[in-house]
Enzyme design. Structure first.
Site, PDB file in Angstrom:
ATOM      1  N   GLU A 128      36.146  33.680  44.263  1.00 54.04           N
ATOM      2  CA  GLU A 128      35.537  33.358  45.557  1.00 54.04           C
ATOM      3  C   GLU A 128      34.143  34.058  45.891  1.00 54.04           C
ATOM      4  OE1 GLU A 128      34.818  34.269  49.805  1.00 54.04           O
ATOM      5  OE2 GLU A 128      35.050  35.640  48.384  1.00 54.04           O
ATOM      6  N   GLU A 129      33.761  35.255  45.279  1.00 57.74           N
ATOM      7  CA  GLU A 129      32.698  35.891  45.037  1.00 57.74           C
ATOM      8  C   GLU A 129      31.508  35.249  44.735  1.00 57.74           C
ATOM      9  OE1 GLU A 129      32.102  38.249  47.401  1.00 57.74           O
ATOM     10  OE2 GLU A 129      34.492  39.543  47.535  1.00 57.74           O
TER      11      GLU A 129
END
Length: 348
Positions: free
Chosen positions: A221-222
């Site tokens: 996600e990051e």
């Protein structure tokens, strides 16, 4: 909400934040989640990208729900070994170097061994550098001081450190008597801990969900694409559980669940958002509706990837996101409460 066990949620979160897992280096954190699910006899599969997808059956098996939280965190990677033996870094995820300056870190060698160090600016000593406080913190000035007797590039190479080794930041987790949880990487391990406890409540209480529900623990996600795949075709609603951003002009706080109306990707699904608001009102859950100007979630990544789902974003309020983060146990409790009631409700 009385059945929600704050202590168990905090235990999950504390265990998770102590497992280094910058994006691209998440196997141990995913393995922890898998171990918890094994104990609860929940079926799951590991994806080719290294994420985990668990499934709980519901009364309606024709239209599914999917909830996601991400186990990957901010971190860095060795970009270069400098002539004096210190390390130049490249970022993993979106943060500012000043938020990591002075932090202890771990260098994860390819053979599995860990060497510790400290992230510093290359002109730290005020007794030597007159303008130490004015130096720009960027890729060229930030470095890692290794906790080994190295004086040259060759000394560092002899330790087995090489370009491409992952570097993780120490979480420094503290739980205060007043109920605050202080730690790096609450984004988004606080939400993963909440989802694990929700699964506890469902399994231990032998609860029947209104719809078959998937729990995707994503791991990229990051860096923008954690939850944009492995979404079952029957999925009609997609709820990302991620941190609520706190700051000037924001309504989100550390004591309630944040419901996002819009972020940098645009508005979230209006009817689903309103459904979550109504559930909070009816069940006495403290909530805030907010807009996050510089934010994107796994739910927005899924919609951008072309999935035809109603998408929403909620989460505990996290102060000082992507830096020295903090939340309160009441925010964890209200977030868990909203999810708990949502999973037993009918779709919009």
């Amino acid at each position: 909400m009385n059945s929600i066990n704050e202590k168990q949620m905090v235990t999950y979160i504390k265990d998770l934040v102590e497992i280094p897992s910058p994006s691209g280096f998440t196997e141990r954190a995913i393995a922890y989640v898998a171990e918890v699910l094994d104990q609860k006899e929940v079926s799951y599969q590991l994806t080719n990208k290294g994420a985990l997808l668990a499934t709980l059956p519901g009364t309606d098996n024709s239209r599914h729900r999917l909830l996601t939280a991400h186990v990957d965190t901010l971190g860095a990677m060795v970009k270069e070994i400098k002539p004096g033996g210190r390390l130049k870094l490249t970022m993993i995820g979106g943060f500012r170097w000043n938020s990591a300056e002075g932090e202890y870190c771990k260098i994860h060698k390819a053979d599995g061994e860990i060497i510790t160090g400290t992230i510093l600016i290359n002109q730290t000593s005020v007794h030597v550098y007159k303008n130490a406080g004015d130096v720009k913190r960027d890729d060229d000035t930030i470095e890692v001081r290794i906790d080994e007797p190295v004086r040259t590039k060759e000394d560092t190479e002899a330790l087995g450190i090489s370009v491409g080794d992952f570097v993780s930041f120490e979480p420094r987790t503290v739980i205060t008597d007043s109920g605050f949880l202080k730690s790096r990487h609450l984004d988004d391990k606080a939400s993963v801990g909440i989802l694990l406890h929700i699964i506890d409540l469902i399994q231990d209480g032998k609860l029947t969900l209104s719809h078959t529900t998937h729990f995707l623990i994503s791991n990229n996600e990051e860096i923008g694409y954690g939850g944009n795949s492995n979404i079952p075709a029957e999925t009609a609603e997609y709820l990302a559980v991620d941190m609520g951003a706190i700051g000037e002009g924001q309504s989100t706080d550390e004591y309630s669940v944040s419901i996002c109306a819009k972020d940098s990707s645009g508005p979230y699904h209006y009817k689903l958002r309103q459904h979550l608001v109504e559930l909070a009102k009816v069940n006495g859950i403290d909530y805030r509706v907010d807009i996050y100007p510089y934010y994107g979630s796994d739910a927005s990544a899924a919609v951008r990837a072309g999935y035809d789902v109603a998408h929403a974003l909620i989460g505990p309020g996290i102060d000082a996101s992507h830096a020295f983060e903090r939340t309160h146990v009441t925010s964890l409790k209200h977030t868990a409460g909203l999810i708990f009631h949502y999973l037993q409700s009918e779709m919009v």
